[in-house]
Structures are given as C-alpha cells and as structure tokens.
Design an enzyme around this catalytic site. Structure first.
Site, PDB file in Angstrom:
ATOM      1  N   SER A 147       0.848  -1.194   0.000  1.00 41.70           N
ATOM      2  CA  SER A 147       0.000   0.000   0.000  1.00 41.70           C
ATOM      3  C   SER A 147       0.887   1.249   0.000  1.00 41.70           C
ATOM      4  O   SER A 147       1.734   1.397  -0.878  1.00 41.70           O
ATOM      5  CB  SER A 147      -0.958  -0.039   1.194  1.00 41.70           C
ATOM      6  N   ASP A 284      -8.868  -5.531  -6.011  1.00 41.37           N
ATOM      7  CA  ASP A 284      -8.502  -4.235  -5.438  1.00 41.37           C
ATOM      8  C   ASP A 284      -9.192  -3.113  -6.207  1.00 41.37           C
ATOM      9  O   ASP A 284      -8.948  -2.912  -7.399  1.00 41.37           O
ATOM     10  CB  ASP A 284      -6.984  -4.066  -5.511  1.00 41.37           C
ATOM     11  N   HIS A 313      -8.155  -4.565  -1.530  1.00 36.85           N
ATOM     12  CA  HIS A 313      -6.825  -4.028  -1.236  1.00 36.85           C
ATOM     13  C   HIS A 313      -6.210  -4.638   0.020  1.00 36.85           C
ATOM     14  O   HIS A 313      -5.006  -4.891   0.075  1.00 36.85           O
ATOM     15  CB  HIS A 313      -6.938  -2.507  -1.090  1.00 36.85           C
TER      16      HIS A 313
END
Length: 334
Positions: A147, A284, A313
């Site tokens: 991330s 995602d 995600h």
C-alpha cells in the site's frame, strides 16, 4: 552524521526477537535534512523496530498509511522462523515514517510553512530512512512495502538506487490515479470540515470502503449486528472510532498528501534497474491490478504476480494465501 539514541528505548540484541521493543534515534542533529518543500529541518526523531542480529545488509519493511514499525503485530504471516522475514537468517528493520504519529517526528513538530504544516514528500521519507540505515550500519537493503509502503518503495528506488538490491511492491502503483487522489481529497475535506476527531472517523470510513471489495463486504458484513443497524454501518463506525483512538488527523492529512503528490514520470520509472516484484490484487478497487501491472511494465527488471482474493486491497494483510512464499523466494533471489 551524529545520532542520539534514547537509552530508554534501546533493546539488547539478544532480547530483540523474544520481545521486540520500539527504539528511537534522533538524526540530522548537526547537518539538516532539506525537505522537498525547501524547509531545512534538524533533530528528526525516528522510531523503529529491528529483528535479528545487526549486519551490513538488511530487509527494510515499509508500512502502510496508518501502520507502524511493529511488524510482529500486523504482519505475523511474514515475520518469523521460516517466513519471508526470518530474523534467524537476516536483519529486519521497520521505521515509522516522517510525519506519522507512532513515535517519529510528526507534522506538528516540523517548522510551519505558509501558516500550515510543512508539506512532506515520499522522497523526504526515503531520505530519513537512508539516514537511519547509515546509523544502523546497513549498506544494502531489500525492500518490502505494501500500500503506501509500496509507493514509498518506488521513492526509495528513485532516491537511493545505490542501496537497494531488490524490492517487493505489494498492492501499490507508482503514482496515484485521479480516483485515488479523489478518495484522499474527500477524506481530507472531512477532516477539515470536522476537526477534532469526527472528520478523521469519516475519513477512515471512506478509506475502508476502498480497502475492501463489494464481494468481501457481501461475505463479511451482510445482515445486521443490532436491530435496525446494518452490519456494514456498525463495522464502519467501529473502524472510525478505532482509528480515532490511535491516529492523528494531521498525520493523516500529511501522509495522504505526500502520496497524492508523488508523481514520477515514465522516464524516471524506466531508469530503475533494480529487480522488482510487483504484486497486484485481483479485487482491489483502490489500486486496480491493471494499474499496478502497468506501472511495473515500465520497470526494466520487474516481474508481476497477482494475488487472487475477493477481499480487495486489504487482502495482503488478511488473505495472503501464497504471497509469503512468492515474496520469500524473490527476496532469496529465486
């Protein structure tokens, strides 16, 4: 560069694996850190964890937006004996980013710019990380980031190419799309509209919708948890309250802004010669896998792999499946 370690936070090497304790060091005491905004900063505090015996090569873990340096708490599938991050086989380091709120220098501690907090960049954070590695005596690193940590890995590859042997970038593009910037803009607007914590709760609710997928919520948040209250409503309210209890709205604003303004060019990405494993996540919605793959395709020495999960995600944290084995093999050079 002179560094000052606060003795209260030191961990004896022999005890580090058994009971990891956050350590703190003050860097840039004599020579300042020059931020991309033009501000010169001294006495930058960095909070970090280490695992394993110190050596000249290490694996550096780069945490997500609201994460911290305690890898053993939030990524147990990756850290430990037989895992990709094995303290018995190598030295592992993770530091709280500049501008965070888990021990490192926060936005409110930096000199203001134009009446507000100094705008930070991911490259600023990489420079601070480099200074920490110099303090620890580390000369070469392997990067693992998911991330925001994955985006920060791109900043490391551009800012410190001489240090990085290889990098694993999980669930992250090289730059934010208008969609991702729009989500962060809405979150920052919520904080600005309702300072003091309520806006941060809403910002977290917005973010949580992008961290999962419709299929994930259908599986985990269907029905009601209390009469008249949908489960998803209770879940989002809980997530907002939980973040409010542990995070700072000024850090949230600073870090999301740093992500949004990190926009390396195609030419810069093509200049990266470090081997990279880029991991997309099939469901995602924040960083669609095609976007992650397209960024990786610009790198001369990158390979792409996709984690097939319905959990969006956050799958790299909650539904890793074969990801640890893939990452471990890549870090070992296989």
């Amino acid at each position: 560069m002179t560094a000052l370690i606060h003795p209260a936070h030191q961990t004896p090497p022999a005890a580090a694996d058994r009971c990891p304790v956050q350590q703190t060091v003050t860097l840039f005491r004599h020579e300042p850190l020059l931020l991309d905004c033009g501000q010169a900063v001294n006495d930058v505090r960095v909070a970090y964890h280490t695992y394993g015996e110190a050596r000249e090569d290490a694996t550096l873990v780069l945490h997500a937006l609201t994460g911290n340096s305690a890898v053993h708490e939030w990524w147990p599938e990756f850290l430990g004996k037989g895992c990709p991050l094995d303290p018995e086989l190598g030295f592992v380091v993770c530091a709280n980013v500049l501008g965070g709120c888990a021990g490192s220098t926060s936005p409110g501690e930096l000199p203001p710019v134009g009446g507000g907090d100094a705008p930070l960049s991911l490259r600023d954070m990489a420079r601070v990380g480099r200074a920490l590695l110099e303090h620890l005596g580390v000369r070469r690193v392997r990067l693992v980031g998911g991330s925001m940590g994955g985006m920060l890995a791109y900043a490391w590859l551009l800012e410190c190419p001489d240090l990085v042997e290889r990098a694993v970038i999980i669930g992250a593009p090289a730059r934010h799309s208008p969609w991702a910037i729009g989500l962060n803009t809405a979150a920052r607007s919520a904080i600005q509209a309702a300072p003091g914590g309520e806006g941060l709760k809403v910002a977290r609710q917005i973010a949580m919708l992008s961290y999962r997928s419709p299929q994930s919520f259908a599986l985990t948040q269907a029905g009601q948890r209390a009469p008249g209250t949908p489960a998803i409503t209770s879940y989002l309210q809980y997530q907002g309250e939980k973040l409010h209890a542990r995070f700072c709205e000024r850090s949230y604003v600073a870090l999301t802004w740093a992500m949004d303004t990190f926009q390396p060019t195609d030419a810069e990405l093509r200049s990266i010669r470090t081997p990279v494993l880029a991991v997309g996540i099939s469901s995602d919605v924040l960083y669609p896998p095609a976007e992650v793959q397209a960024c990786a395709a610009l790198l001369p020495c990158a390979q792409y792999w996709e984690l097939d999960s319905v959990h969006g995600h956050d799958a790299f944290l909650m539904d890793a499946q074969d990801l640890p084995e893939r990452v471990g093999a890549f870090l070992r050079g296989h």
